[in-house]
Design a protein around this motif. Structure first.
Motif, PDB file in Angstrom:
ATOM      1  N   ILE A   1       0.832  -1.207   0.000  1.00 11.91           N
ATOM      2  CA  ILE A   1       0.000   0.000   0.000  1.00 11.91           C
ATOM      3  C   ILE A   1       0.866   1.256   0.000  1.00 11.91           C
ATOM      4  CG2 ILE A   1      -1.736   1.296   1.275  1.00 11.91           C
ATOM      5  CD1 ILE A   1      -2.806  -1.268  -0.026  1.00 11.91           C
ATOM      6  N   VAL A   2       1.857   1.290   0.866  1.00 10.64           N
ATOM      7  CA  VAL A   2       2.781   2.433   0.944  1.00 10.64           C
ATOM      8  C   VAL A   2       3.985   2.105   0.062  1.00 10.64           C
ATOM      9  CG1 VAL A   2       4.146   3.914   2.442  1.00 10.64           C
ATOM     10  CG2 VAL A   2       2.035   2.866   3.313  1.00 10.64           C
ATOM     11  N   PRO A   3       4.205   2.836  -1.018  1.00  8.49           N
ATOM     12  CA  PRO A   3       5.265   2.481  -1.963  1.00  8.49           C
ATOM     13  C   PRO A   3       6.634   2.380  -1.287  1.00  8.49           C
ATOM     14  CG  PRO A   3       3.872   4.206  -2.864  1.00  8.49           C
ATOM     15  CD  PRO A   3       3.461   4.035  -1.427  1.00  8.49           C
ATOM     16  N   PRO A   4       7.460   1.417  -1.711  1.00  4.94           N
ATOM     17  CA  PRO A   4       8.790   1.253  -1.105  1.00  4.94           C
ATOM     18  C   PRO A   4       9.658   2.497  -1.222  1.00  4.94           C
ATOM     19  CG  PRO A   4       8.221  -0.672  -2.426  1.00  4.94           C
ATOM     20  CD  PRO A   4       7.161   0.360  -2.687  1.00  4.94           C
ATOM     21  N   GLU A   5       9.343   3.365  -2.167  1.00 11.67           N
ATOM     22  CA  GLU A   5      10.129   4.594  -2.335  1.00 11.67           C
ATOM     23  C   GLU A   5       9.814   5.628  -1.269  1.00 11.67           C
ATOM     24  OE1 GLU A   5       9.583   2.190  -5.767  1.00 11.67           O
ATOM     25  OE2 GLU A   5       8.048   3.395  -4.737  1.00 11.67           O
ATOM     26  N   GLU A   6       8.716   5.441  -0.540  1.00 13.57           N
ATOM     27  CA  GLU A   6       8.265   6.409   0.456  1.00 13.57           C
ATOM     28  C   GLU A   6       8.823   6.063   1.831  1.00 13.57           C
ATOM     29  OE1 GLU A   6       3.974   7.666   2.405  1.00 13.57           O
ATOM     30  OE2 GLU A   6       4.084   7.249   0.244  1.00 13.57           O
ATOM     31  N   ARG A   7       9.357   7.045   2.511  1.00  4.36           N
ATOM     32  CA  ARG A   7       9.886   6.806   3.860  1.00  4.36           C
ATOM     33  C   ARG A   7       8.748   6.483   4.825  1.00  4.36           C
ATOM     34  NH1 ARG A   7      15.119   7.501   4.497  1.00  4.36           N
ATOM     35  NH2 ARG A   7      16.270   8.737   2.962  1.00  4.36           N
ATOM     36  N   LEU A   8       8.992   5.479   5.668  1.00  2.00           N
ATOM     37  CA  LEU A   8       7.965   5.068   6.612  1.00  2.00           C
ATOM     38  C   LEU A   8       8.636   4.465   7.837  1.00  2.00           C
ATOM     39  CD1 LEU A   8       4.842   4.792   6.913  1.00  2.00           C
ATOM     40  CD2 LEU A   8       5.130   2.414   6.162  1.00  2.00           C
ATOM     41  N   TYR A   9       8.251   4.958   9.022  1.00  2.00           N
ATOM     42  CA  TYR A   9       8.841   4.487  10.275  1.00  2.00           C
ATOM     43  C   TYR A   9       7.737   4.054  11.241  1.00  2.00           C
ATOM     44  CZ  TYR A   9      12.252   7.823   8.325  1.00  2.00           C
ATOM     45  OH  TYR A   9      13.067   8.541   7.485  1.00  2.00           O
ATOM     46  N   SER A  10       8.097   3.182  12.175  1.00  4.02           N
ATOM     47  CA  SER A  10       7.149   2.780  13.224  1.00  4.02           C
ATOM     48  C   SER A  10       7.755   2.889  14.617  1.00  4.02           C
ATOM     49  CB  SER A  10       6.686   1.333  12.988  1.00  4.02           C
ATOM     50  OG  SER A  10       7.770   0.426  13.114  1.00  4.02           O
ATOM     51  N   TRP A  11       9.034   3.286  14.700  1.00  2.49           N
ATOM     52  CA  TRP A  11       9.720   3.407  15.984  1.00  2.49           C
ATOM     53  C   TRP A  11      10.571   4.667  15.985  1.00  2.49           C
ATOM     54  CZ3 TRP A  11      14.985   3.729  16.966  1.00  2.49           C
ATOM     55  CH2 TRP A  11      15.378   3.618  18.306  1.00  2.49           C
ATOM     56  N   TRP A  12      10.488   5.388  17.125  1.00  2.42           N
ATOM     57  CA  TRP A  12      11.320   6.577  17.331  1.00  2.42           C
ATOM     58  C   TRP A  12      11.864   6.503  18.747  1.00  2.42           C
ATOM     59  CZ3 TRP A  12       6.730   6.347  14.835  1.00  2.42           C
ATOM     60  CH2 TRP A  12       6.644   6.875  13.545  1.00  2.42           C
ATOM     61  N   SER A  13      13.146   6.725  18.907  1.00  3.87           N
ATOM     62  CA  SER A  13      13.810   6.563  20.200  1.00  3.87           C
ATOM     63  C   SER A  13      13.283   7.550  21.236  1.00  3.87           C
ATOM     64  CB  SER A  13      15.320   6.761  20.030  1.00  3.87           C
ATOM     65  OG  SER A  13      15.964   6.754  21.282  1.00  3.87           O
ATOM     66  N   TYR A  14      13.260   7.088  22.479  1.00  4.46           N
ATOM     67  CA  TYR A  14      12.939   7.972  23.601  1.00  4.46           C
ATOM     68  C   TYR A  14      14.030   9.023  23.811  1.00  4.46           C
ATOM     69  CZ  TYR A  14       9.189   4.865  25.372  1.00  4.46           C
ATOM     70  OH  TYR A  14       8.049   4.136  25.540  1.00  4.46           O
ATOM     71  N   ARG A  15      15.212   8.784  23.272  1.00  6.66           N
ATOM     72  CA  ARG A  15      16.356   9.672  23.545  1.00  6.66           C
ATOM     73  C   ARG A  15      16.209  11.040  22.879  1.00  6.66           C
ATOM     74  NH1 ARG A  15      21.317   5.318  22.613  1.00  6.66           N
ATOM     75  NH2 ARG A  15      20.717   3.862  24.281  1.00  6.66           N
ATOM     76  N   ALA A  16      15.418  11.108  21.821  1.00  7.30           N
ATOM     77  CA  ALA A  16      15.246  12.384  21.127  1.00  7.30           C
ATOM     78  C   ALA A  16      14.408  13.341  21.970  1.00  7.30           C
ATOM     79  CB  ALA A  16      14.584  12.166  19.780  1.00  7.30           C
ATOM     80  N   LYS A  17      14.879  14.566  22.090  1.00  6.07           N
ATOM     81  CA  LYS A  17      14.144  15.565  22.861  1.00  6.07           C
ATOM     82  C   LYS A  17      12.779  15.828  22.227  1.00  6.07           C
ATOM     83  CE  LYS A  17      16.511  18.757  24.781  1.00  6.07           C
ATOM     84  NZ  LYS A  17      17.348  19.952  25.070  1.00  6.07           N
ATOM     85  N   ASP A  18      12.736  15.911  20.912  1.00  3.25           N
ATOM     86  CA  ASP A  18      11.486  16.064  20.168  1.00  3.25           C
ATOM     87  C   ASP A  18      11.498  15.016  19.060  1.00  3.25           C
ATOM     88  OD1 ASP A  18       9.374  16.767  18.493  1.00  3.25           O
ATOM     89  OD2 ASP A  18       9.628  18.915  18.814  1.00  3.25           O
ATOM     90  N   TRP A  19      10.933  13.845  19.336  1.00  2.00           N
ATOM     91  CA  TRP A  19      11.015  12.721  18.405  1.00  2.00           C
ATOM     92  C   TRP A  19      10.409  13.039  17.042  1.00  2.00           C
ATOM     93  CZ3 TRP A  19       6.743  10.575  16.114  1.00  2.00           C
ATOM     94  CH2 TRP A  19       5.512  10.933  16.656  1.00  2.00           C
ATOM     95  N   SER A  20       9.299  13.811  17.049  1.00  2.00           N
ATOM     96  CA  SER A  20       8.603  14.083  15.804  1.00  2.00           C
ATOM     97  C   SER A  20       9.380  15.057  14.926  1.00  2.00           C
ATOM     98  CB  SER A  20       7.204  14.643  16.093  1.00  2.00           C
ATOM     99  OG  SER A  20       6.471  14.786  14.899  1.00  2.00           O
ATOM    100  N   ALA A  21       9.941  16.081  15.553  1.00  2.00           N
ATOM    101  CA  ALA A  21      10.709  17.063  14.784  1.00  2.00           C
ATOM    102  C   ALA A  21      11.996  16.444  14.242  1.00  2.00           C
ATOM    103  CB  ALA A  21      11.034  18.270  15.658  1.00  2.00           C
ATOM    104  N   ALA A  22      12.670  15.666  15.070  1.00  2.00           N
ATOM    105  CA  ALA A  22      13.906  15.012  14.622  1.00  2.00           C
ATOM    106  C   ALA A  22      13.596  13.954  13.564  1.00  2.00           C
ATOM    107  CB  ALA A  22      14.615  14.380  15.810  1.00  2.00           C
ATOM    108  N   ASP A  23      12.522  13.214  13.791  1.00  2.00           N
ATOM    109  CA  ASP A  23      12.023  12.198  12.862  1.00  2.00           C
ATOM    110  C   ASP A  23      13.092  11.181  12.460  1.00  2.00           C
ATOM    111  OD1 ASP A  23       9.824  11.052  11.632  1.00  2.00           O
ATOM    112  OD2 ASP A  23      10.139  12.112   9.733  1.00  2.00           O
ATOM    113  N   LYS A  24      13.893  10.783  13.422  1.00  2.00           N
ATOM    114  CA  LYS A  24      14.926   9.778  13.159  1.00  2.00           C
ATOM    115  C   LYS A  24      14.368   8.393  13.500  1.00  2.00           C
ATOM    116  CE  LYS A  24      18.956  12.767  13.611  1.00  2.00           C
ATOM    117  NZ  LYS A  24      20.285  12.972  14.254  1.00  2.00           N
ATOM    118  N   GLY A  25      13.464   7.939  12.644  1.00  2.00           N
ATOM    119  CA  GLY A  25      12.748   6.710  12.917  1.00  2.00           C
ATOM    120  C   GLY A  25      13.272   5.513  12.153  1.00  2.00           C
ATOM    121  N   ARG A  26      12.665   4.354  12.473  1.00  2.00           N
ATOM    122  CA  ARG A  26      12.958   3.103  11.770  1.00  2.00           C
ATOM    123  C   ARG A  26      11.651   2.303  11.686  1.00  2.00           C
ATOM    124  NH1 ARG A  26      18.182   1.186  15.424  1.00  2.00           N
ATOM    125  NH2 ARG A  26      18.895   3.316  15.874  1.00  2.00           N
ATOM    126  N   ARG A  27      11.477   1.572  10.614  1.00  2.00           N
ATOM    127  CA  ARG A  27      10.292   0.719  10.471  1.00  2.00           C
ATOM    128  C   ARG A  27      10.666  -0.690  10.948  1.00  2.00           C
ATOM    129  NH1 ARG A  27       7.079  -2.356   6.292  1.00  2.00           N
ATOM    130  NH2 ARG A  27       8.986  -2.450   5.042  1.00  2.00           N
TER     131      ARG A  27
END
Length: 263
Positions: free
Chosen positions: A196-222
């Motif tokens: 459904i979500v094309p492989p070319e599109e970035r997609l994450y399901s986990w973001w570390s607690y270590r980030a002060k602002d996880w959403s703004a940093a957006d350093k995620g992993r699927r």
């Protein structure tokens, strides 16, 4: 059928979030990982009162733990232990009138991606190899099955915030990706989310607690996945990561992953 998988990172601590998700997303099946609860302290009652009385739970004190919650009756098919350890990382059940669902919590693997010096990483690779062997010999790709869970590997370059910077970081190393590819090939599993979500599109399901602002940093992993066998491939209708749930109060560091299937 709507199926949701979520590494909840303590089901008792985050029971209000589970109940919120069940109310808002109305899944037919919810698979949880890292429940961190023995079976006798799992919140069976509140979940049953909310409408999910059919439950299959494997747990241990303080670590790991997996569970399948269903609106429909379920029948346990197997809850297998891997690598000679009793550590509650797998349960499977057949949904009444539907497919068999496998819920996995693959070991994280520690910090050093070298099995010679890191026993946790060696265990992860052994676990994946045993998954491959077992699924390839004990399960047929001709049967309708769903495999979900925190597989603790982000296989695609677009499954991580920086392919280059994470190539030597546990969860995205080539040896792990190769091992996961072998698991996926074992029973012809199809990545339902990436249908459904094309492989070319970035997609994450986990973001570390270590980030002060996880959403703004957006350093995620699927790291969280939903796979189906070929008989269910044509029925994949919708898939998404519920990113907003990562921002709920006292949230898990994982977000739920939702897939809708026409059975």
């Amino acid at each position: 059928m709507r199926i949701v998988t979520w590494n909840i990172n303590s089901v008792r601590l985050r029971l209000p979030l589970v109940l919120r998700l069940l109310q808002e997303m109305q899944p037919d099946v919810l698979c949880l990982q890292e429940t961190k609860a023995l079976v006798d302290v799992f919140p069976t009652g509140p979940l049953a009162e909310a409408g999910w009385s059919h439950q299959l739970v494997a747990g241990m004190k303080g670590y790991n733990g997996v569970a399948i919650l269903s609106r429909l009756p379920i029948e346990e098919t197997v809850s297998r232990e891997f690598c000679g350890r009793t550590d509650a990382r797998h349960v499977a059940a057949r949904i009444d009138g539907g497919p068999e669902v496998h819920n996995f919590y693959v070991p994280a693997g520690g910090d050093v991606p070298d099995p010679a010096v890191n026993d946790k990483f060696a265990h992860k690779l052994d676990f994946l190899a045993e998954m491959t062997q077992w699924l390839g010999t004990e399960r047929s790709p001709d049967h309708p099955m769903i495999l979900v869970g925190d597989l603790n590997i982000a296989p695609l370059e677009t499954d991580v915030w920086s392919h280059k910077q994470l190539l030597n970081v546990v969860s995205h190393t080539p040896v792990e990706v190769e091992a996961l590819d072998k698991v996926q090939a074992s029973a012809g599993w199809i990545d339902a989310v990436r249908k459904i979500v094309p492989p070319e599109e970035r997609l994450y399901s986990w973001w570390s607690y270590r980030a002060k602002d996880w959403s703004a940093a957006d350093k995620g992993r699927r790291l969280d996945h939903v796979w189906v066998t070929p008989p269910l491939d044509g029925g994949i209708r919708h898939a998404e990561v519920i990113r907003d749930a990562r921002g709920w109060e006292k949230a898990s560091d994982h977000a739920p992953v939702v897939v809708d299937l026409d059975l």
